[in-house]
Design an enzyme around this catalytic site. Structure first.
Site, short mmCIF file in Angstrom:
data_model
loop_
_atom_site.label_atom_id
_atom_site.label_comp_id
_atom_site.label_asym_id
_atom_site.label_seq_id
_atom_site.Cartn_x
_atom_site.Cartn_y
_atom_site.Cartn_z
N TYR A 17 0.49 -1.16 -0.22
CA TYR A 17 0.37 0.57 -0.23
C TYR A 17 0.47 0.88 -0.10
O TYR A 17 1.64 1.25 0.80
CB TYR A 17 -0.75 -0.15 1.53
CG TYR A 17 -2.47 1.40 1.77
CD1 TYR A 17 -3.73 1.19 0.96
CD2 TYR A 17 -1.10 2.50 2.58
CE1 TYR A 17 -4.10 2.23 1.40
CE2 TYR A 17 -2.22 3.73 2.10
CZ TYR A 17 -3.14 3.63 1.55
OH TYR A 17 -3.97 4.79 1.46
N GLU A 55 -3.01 6.98 -4.21
CA GLU A 55 -3.11 6.23 -3.91
C GLU A 55 -3.05 4.88 -3.97
O GLU A 55 -4.59 4.73 -5.40
CB GLU A 55 -4.57 5.96 -2.94
CG GLU A 55 -4.63 4.40 -1.94
CD GLU A 55 -5.92 4.92 -1.72
OE1 GLU A 55 -7.21 4.07 -1.63
OE2 GLU A 55 -6.24 4.72 0.71
#
Ligand code: GDP
Ligand code: MN
Length: 376
Positions: free
Chosen positions: A101, A185
């Protein structure tokens, strides 16, 4: 504005971040063709501006083109978290070895950005953060210095990411800054079985103040339908077309709004309104008058100016200039008050144009404009 995954993915590619080959469609039959072009197997992904698509059934692995068509048919039209699925992205499947992530978010309180990264990507980061907070690294990024080689290395160390992700972090920072994003993101950023780092998902929020640099995607800036509104916008004028017969020009939104009311109260309907703004110059007045006069629905024009920063003689100069440039055939009622009103009225008296009338008050002006609209 939030971008769709396929749009975010395009920005990533433009800044050198690897993404799977993919195409977008709203048709199951075309999904089949795309899968065929990609080599047969494909991942079919709902394009909605929300996360958690995997769990909601919005992502399906298809073993062959026929399965891709079925998946697209199943996914299109469904609802994911309140978002109707209108298109799907058909992507080349990636053999995942590990999922990470990485994100940059604006940290308003800190007046900077925050890099959030974890070696445990794939699932919702909030869940990872809740279960194992130590697995999620938060590294402040100075907006002026940005993500340098050193900063990227710091993020990589803090999150326990493979060293090679540092390059991806630097490229994603360029996406953030060069594309005016408030959020970038990638979840998951994956290491493939062949050792490549690929952005498998992408979420980008653009700064709405920068949408003029993103017209290709800004759905709020649909092309103007009305040619007069487009012409006015091109001259930087605030102009809105309505359906009545009295063209309204004023300075300041409040004054223009009340002028619309007074026109309506006089038994006429505003044909449009144009706000020349505070501090309007003669040129702005001339531009505004020619736009309003070229509206075929306009039968009379009401110019209502209260001079504050705007000097009424400059407005009068603009009207005179417009009279010479556009040769009006419709009556124009002018009410000037405030800063340099006497001089402004004298300028108009001096020009003595047969179609220009002056009125002392807003009510008088509106009544006269309404009457002229009905008899002209
Ligand atoms: P989200 O659920 O909206 O976040 O959608 P993602 O694009 O992140 O996909 C969710 C999950 O589906 C990912 O974490 C992957 O595990 C899986 N996934 C997505 N694309 C692929 C792919 O090409 N190959 C494989 N094996 N899994 C994928
Ligand atoms: Mn995701």
């Amino acid at each position: 504005m939030d971008l769709y995954e396929h749009q975010a993915r395009q920005l990533f590619a433009e800044h050198g971040v690897l993404v799977p080959k993919a195409e977008v469609t709203d048709s199951p039959a075309e999904a089949r063709d795309i899968a065929r072009r990609l080599g047969g197997r494909a991942v079919v992904k709902a394009q909605v501006r929300t996360g958690g698509r995997g769990r909601a059934g919005g992502i399906r692995l298809a073993e062959d083109p026929a399965a891709a068509e079925r998946a697209a048919r199943d996914i299109l039209g469904t609802d994911i978290g309140g978002h109707r699925v209108r298109t799907v992205m058909v992507a080349e499947p990636v053999a995942i070895e590990s999922e990470f992530y990485v994100s940059y978010v604006l940290d308003r309180a800190a007046g900077g950005f925050l890099a959030i990264a974890s070696a445990e990507g794939g699932t919702e980061i909030e869940e990872v953060a809740a279960a194992r907070p130590e697995a999620v690294a938060r590294v402040p990024v100075d907006p002026v210095e940005g993500v340098t080689e050193d900063k990227a290395a710091e993020i990589v160390r803090a999150a326990g990411l493979p060293p090679r992700t540092a390059g991806v972090l630097e490229r994603l920072w360029r996406v953030l800054t060069r594309e005016d994003a408030l959020l970038v993101e990638v979840n998951p950023l994956v290491r493939t079985a062949r050792g490549q780092l690929v952005a498998l998902d992408g979420k980008v929020t653009l700064d709405d103040n920068a949408l003029f640099r993103h017209v290709r995607w800004s759905d709020r800036q649909a092309p103007r339908e009305d040619p007069l509104e487009a012409a006015a916008a091109a001259r930087g004028l605030n102009y809105v077309r309505l359906e009545g017969e009295v063209g309204v020009i004023g300075n300041g939104a409040g004054l223009v709004m009340s002028t619309l009311d007074v026109v309506a109260g006089s038994g006429a309907r505003p044909a449009d309104f144009l706000d020349i703004g505070g501090g309007a110059s003669a040129r702005v007045m001339a531009d505004g008058l020619s736009v309003v006069l070229s509206d075929p629905g306009v039968r009379s024009v009401l110019v209502n100016v209260f001079g504050g920063i705007t000097a009424c003689d400059a407005v009068a100069d603009g009207i005179v200039r417009a009279l010479d440039a556009v040769r009006p055939t419709k009556p124009i009622v002018v009410r000037l008050d405030g800063n340099n009103a006497a001089r402004g009225r004298a300028v108009l008296d001096g020009r003595a144009h047969p179609l220009v009338h002056q009125a002392a008050t807003m009510d008088d002006a509106a009544r006269l404009a309404a009457r002229l609209a009905h008899i002209s």
